[in-house]
Design a protein around this motif. Structure first.
Motif, PDB file in Angstrom:
ATOM      1  N   ASP A  98      -3.964  69.049 125.310  1.00 53.60           N
ATOM      2  CA  ASP A  98      -3.653  67.675 125.817  1.00 53.60           C
ATOM      3  C   ASP A  98      -5.124  66.867 125.679  1.00 53.60           C
ATOM      4  OD1 ASP A  98      -0.934  67.660 126.294  1.00 53.60           O
ATOM      5  OD2 ASP A  98      -1.256  68.358 128.232  1.00 53.60           O
ATOM      6  N   ASP A  99      -5.961  67.398 126.160  1.00 49.02           N
ATOM      7  CA  ASP A  99      -7.465  66.873 126.300  1.00 49.02           C
ATOM      8  C   ASP A  99      -8.790  67.493 125.434  1.00 49.02           C
ATOM      9  OD1 ASP A  99      -6.729  65.443 128.601  1.00 49.02           O
ATOM     10  OD2 ASP A  99      -6.703  67.287 129.667  1.00 49.02           O
ATOM     11  N   THR A 100      -8.308  68.404 124.698  1.00 49.77           N
ATOM     12  CA  THR A 100      -9.024  69.104 123.746  1.00 49.77           C
ATOM     13  C   THR A 100      -8.403  69.223 122.259  1.00 49.77           C
ATOM     14  OG1 THR A 100     -10.071  70.029 125.723  1.00 49.77           O
ATOM     15  CG2 THR A 100     -10.757  71.037 123.334  1.00 49.77           C
ATOM     16  N   ALA A 101      -9.101  68.891 121.051  1.00 51.40           N
ATOM     17  CA  ALA A 101      -8.678  69.205 119.915  1.00 51.40           C
ATOM     18  C   ALA A 101      -8.818  70.612 119.676  1.00 51.40           C
ATOM     19  CB  ALA A 101      -9.374  68.549 118.803  1.00 51.40           C
ATOM     20  N   PRO A 102      -7.750  71.251 118.859  1.00 50.63           N
ATOM     21  CA  PRO A 102      -7.589  72.589 118.417  1.00 50.63           C
ATOM     22  C   PRO A 102      -8.754  73.329 117.866  1.00 50.63           C
ATOM     23  CG  PRO A 102      -5.596  71.420 117.828  1.00 50.63           C
ATOM     24  CD  PRO A 102      -6.790  70.309 118.187  1.00 50.63           C
ATOM     25  N   GLY A 103      -9.581  72.445 116.825  1.00 49.48           N
ATOM     26  CA  GLY A 103     -10.741  72.836 116.317  1.00 49.48           C
ATOM     27  C   GLY A 103     -11.674  73.537 117.138  1.00 49.48           C
ATOM     28  N   PRO A 104     -12.316  72.573 117.981  1.00 50.26           N
ATOM     29  CA  PRO A 104     -13.418  72.884 118.776  1.00 50.26           C
ATOM     30  C   PRO A 104     -12.857  74.268 119.871  1.00 50.26           C
ATOM     31  CG  PRO A 104     -13.438  70.787 118.816  1.00 50.26           C
ATOM     32  CD  PRO A 104     -12.166  71.207 118.179  1.00 50.26           C
ATOM     33  N   TRP A 105     -11.479  73.967 120.273  1.00 50.29           N
ATOM     34  CA  TRP A 105     -10.935  75.019 121.365  1.00 50.29           C
ATOM     35  C   TRP A 105     -11.068  76.228 120.568  1.00 50.29           C
ATOM     36  CZ3 TRP A 105      -7.121  78.517 121.465  1.00 50.29           C
ATOM     37  CH2 TRP A 105      -6.949  79.109 122.561  1.00 50.29           C
ATOM     38  N   LEU A 106     -10.771  76.502 119.288  1.00 52.65           N
ATOM     39  CA  LEU A 106     -10.658  77.779 118.574  1.00 52.65           C
ATOM     40  C   LEU A 106     -12.216  78.379 118.207  1.00 52.65           C
ATOM     41  CD1 LEU A 106      -8.086  77.361 116.019  1.00 52.65           C
ATOM     42  CD2 LEU A 106      -7.912  78.634 117.613  1.00 52.65           C
ATOM     43  N   ILE A 107     -13.153  77.480 118.041  1.00 49.46           N
ATOM     44  CA  ILE A 107     -14.505  77.856 117.549  1.00 49.46           C
ATOM     45  C   ILE A 107     -15.039  78.329 118.817  1.00 49.46           C
ATOM     46  CG2 ILE A 107     -16.620  76.819 116.929  1.00 49.46           C
ATOM     47  CD1 ILE A 107     -15.236  74.944 115.179  1.00 49.46           C
ATOM     48  N   ALA A 108     -14.836  77.814 119.844  1.00 48.41           N
ATOM     49  CA  ALA A 108     -15.352  78.213 121.122  1.00 48.41           C
ATOM     50  C   ALA A 108     -14.945  79.724 121.685  1.00 48.41           C
ATOM     51  CB  ALA A 108     -15.171  77.084 122.506  1.00 48.41           C
ATOM     52  N   ARG A 109     -13.677  80.357 121.240  1.00 48.55           N
ATOM     53  CA  ARG A 109     -13.084  81.382 121.655  1.00 48.55           C
ATOM     54  C   ARG A 109     -12.891  82.547 120.582  1.00 48.55           C
ATOM     55  NH1 ARG A 109     -11.555  77.174 124.672  1.00 48.55           N
ATOM     56  NH2 ARG A 109     -11.119  77.158 126.615  1.00 48.55           N
ATOM     57  N   VAL A 110     -12.994  82.075 119.480  1.00 53.11           N
ATOM     58  CA  VAL A 110     -12.313  83.104 118.075  1.00 53.11           C
ATOM     59  C   VAL A 110     -13.576  82.880 117.143  1.00 53.11           C
ATOM     60  CG1 VAL A 110     -10.846  83.949 116.404  1.00 53.11           C
ATOM     61  CG2 VAL A 110      -9.974  82.669 118.566  1.00 53.11           C
ATOM     62  N   PRO A 111     -14.449  84.212 116.985  1.00 49.46           N
ATOM     63  CA  PRO A 111     -15.654  84.054 116.218  1.00 49.46           C
ATOM     64  C   PRO A 111     -14.890  84.439 114.979  1.00 49.46           C
ATOM     65  CG  PRO A 111     -15.434  86.077 117.086  1.00 49.46           C
ATOM     66  CD  PRO A 111     -14.500  85.270 117.924  1.00 49.46           C
ATOM     67  N   TRP A 112     -15.242  83.439 113.783  1.00 56.16           N
ATOM     68  CA  TRP A 112     -14.492  83.634 112.556  1.00 56.16           C
ATOM     69  C   TRP A 112     -15.499  84.115 111.752  1.00 56.16           C
ATOM     70  CZ3 TRP A 112     -16.893  80.837 108.492  1.00 56.16           C
ATOM     71  CH2 TRP A 112     -17.796  79.711 108.764  1.00 56.16           C
ATOM     72  N   SER A 113     -14.956  84.962 110.678  1.00 57.48           N
ATOM     73  CA  SER A 113     -15.776  85.744 109.792  1.00 57.48           C
ATOM     74  C   SER A 113     -15.743  85.288 108.443  1.00 57.48           C
ATOM     75  CB  SER A 113     -15.361  87.347 109.894  1.00 57.48           C
ATOM     76  OG  SER A 113     -14.166  87.456 109.503  1.00 57.48           O
ATOM     77  N   ALA A 114     -14.705  84.441 107.843  1.00 60.45           N
ATOM     78  CA  ALA A 114     -14.566  83.992 106.663  1.00 60.45           C
ATOM     79  C   ALA A 114     -13.834  82.748 106.709  1.00 60.45           C
ATOM     80  CB  ALA A 114     -13.748  85.167 105.760  1.00 60.45           C
ATOM     81  N   ALA A 115     -14.096  81.723 105.775  1.00 59.89           N
ATOM     82  CA  ALA A 115     -13.243  80.606 105.701  1.00 59.89           C
ATOM     83  C   ALA A 115     -13.110  80.114 104.294  1.00 59.89           C
ATOM     84  CB  ALA A 115     -13.895  79.356 106.393  1.00 59.89           C
ATOM     85  N   GLU A 116     -11.979  79.400 103.949  1.00 63.63           N
ATOM     86  CA  GLU A 116     -11.788  78.933 102.816  1.00 63.63           C
ATOM     87  C   GLU A 116     -11.208  77.339 102.843  1.00 63.63           C
ATOM     88  OE1 GLU A 116      -8.869  81.062  99.687  1.00 63.63           O
ATOM     89  OE2 GLU A 116      -7.646  79.272 100.676  1.00 63.63           O
ATOM     90  N   HIS A 117     -12.095  76.496 101.873  1.00 67.41           N
ATOM     91  CA  HIS A 117     -11.504  75.256 101.910  1.00 67.41           C
ATOM     92  C   HIS A 117     -10.875  74.801 100.470  1.00 67.41           C
ATOM     93  CE1 HIS A 117     -14.751  73.973 104.981  1.00 67.41           C
ATOM     94  NE2 HIS A 117     -13.628  73.778 105.499  1.00 67.41           N
ATOM     95  N   ARG A 118      -9.878  74.076 100.724  1.00 69.01           N
ATOM     96  CA  ARG A 118      -9.156  73.547  99.337  1.00 69.01           C
ATOM     97  C   ARG A 118      -9.169  72.048  99.584  1.00 69.01           C
ATOM     98  NH1 ARG A 118      -6.446  77.343  96.224  1.00 69.01           N
ATOM     99  NH2 ARG A 118      -6.118  79.331  96.785  1.00 69.01           N
ATOM    100  N   ILE A 119      -9.569  71.461  98.365  1.00 66.20           N
ATOM    101  CA  ILE A 119      -9.797  69.919  98.433  1.00 66.20           C
ATOM    102  C   ILE A 119      -8.759  69.226  97.448  1.00 66.20           C
ATOM    103  CG2 ILE A 119     -11.387  67.949  98.371  1.00 66.20           C
ATOM    104  CD1 ILE A 119     -13.413  70.168  99.132  1.00 66.20           C
ATOM    105  N   ARG A 120      -8.128  68.137  97.775  1.00 66.54           N
ATOM    106  CA  ARG A 120      -7.326  67.423  96.662  1.00 66.54           C
ATOM    107  C   ARG A 120      -7.127  66.044  97.068  1.00 66.54           C
ATOM    108  NH1 ARG A 120      -1.898  67.541  98.858  1.00 66.54           N
ATOM    109  NH2 ARG A 120      -1.569  68.788 100.738  1.00 66.54           N
TER     110      ARG A 120
END
Length: 244
Positions: free
Chosen positions: A164-186
């Motif tokens: 309700d008050d926090t966007a999902p992106g910052p919430w996930l970054i603060a809790r789950v260490p990510w090891s790989a990411a992929e971007h697709r742009i169109r």
């Protein structure tokens, strides 16, 4: 006497700059709004046309307004920049434009993953996911539409988070260490739903950035960010490879 006149002109120049900048940055004058004509500002501030022209030229150089010959000056839609090799925070993007940021939650649904979800998230077995939509605002205008899927097997605590008050992106970054990411742009034309969410015309050009992240080879999230095409720029900085 000449020094006094120069000081008064400088003071009026700064006042015009401050007044117009405040109206633009506060969202009172939205992108596309026509700035009063030079002769109107001259009369309003009781100054020379040269003083007004200097202030408008400075605002155009700063990227706040666009001057069109014979048509006048108009508020420009602010354009943000994001590095495509980074996981960025949209709030930081908006604040870098000098605009107030606001987050607005949308739909939230916990459900079983479907074939399309598993393809997007690189999931093998079926399981529960959290399906979210939200909007990010710059001033009074929608800046970005976010559509996100979260793998609840990888992030079970997300099932109880309402966002309700926090966007999902910052919430996930603060809790789950990510090891790989992929971007697709169109590029994409705005559907009726996207156009409504971004307050643009259906069929308008949009920039779509899709991202998948993993943690220790476990899929975490798939997110789709949709921007009006004239509001966002992607930047990549790189160095020559060792192989030339």
């Amino acid at each position: 006497m000449e020094a006094v006149r120069e000081q008064e002109a400088t003071s009026l120049h700064q006042r015009i700059l401050a007044d117009i900048s405040e109206r633009i940055l506060s969202g009172e004058w939205a992108p596309g709004h026509r700035i009063p004509f030079e002769h109107e500002l001259t009369e309003q501030y009781g100054c020379s046309r040269m003083t007004v022209n200097k202030a408008l030229s400075q605002l155009a150089k700063a990227g706040l307004i666009e001057r069109r010959r014979r048509s006048g000056s108009f508020v420009r839609r602010p354009q943000s920049q994001a590095a495509i090799l980074e996981i960025h925070d949209i709030k930081v993007e908006v604040q870098a434009l000098g605009l107030p940021y606001r987050y607005e939650p949308g739909t939230r649904q916990k459900r079983k993953s479907m074939a399309q979800d598993r393809a997007l998230m690189d999931l093998r077995p079926s399981g529960l996911i959290l399906d979210l939509t939200c909007r990010h605002f710059a001033g009074q205008r929608p800046f970005c539409l976010e559509e996100r899927l979260i793998n609840l097997a990888a992030v079970p605590e997300a099932a109880d988070e309402m966002f309700d008050d926090t966007a999902p992106g910052p919430w996930l970054i603060a809790r789950v260490p990510w090891s790989a990411a992929e971007h697709r742009i169109r590029a994409s034309a705005a559907s009726d739903d996207v156009a409504d969410a971004l307050d643009i015309d259906a069929g308008s050009p949009c920039l779509v950035v899709e991202r998948r992240t993993w943690s220790a080879e476990h899929p975490v999230t798939h997110v789709r960010f949709t921007y009006a095409a004239d509001s966002h720029t992607l930047v990549a900085r790189f160095t020559p490879s060792q192989n030339g």
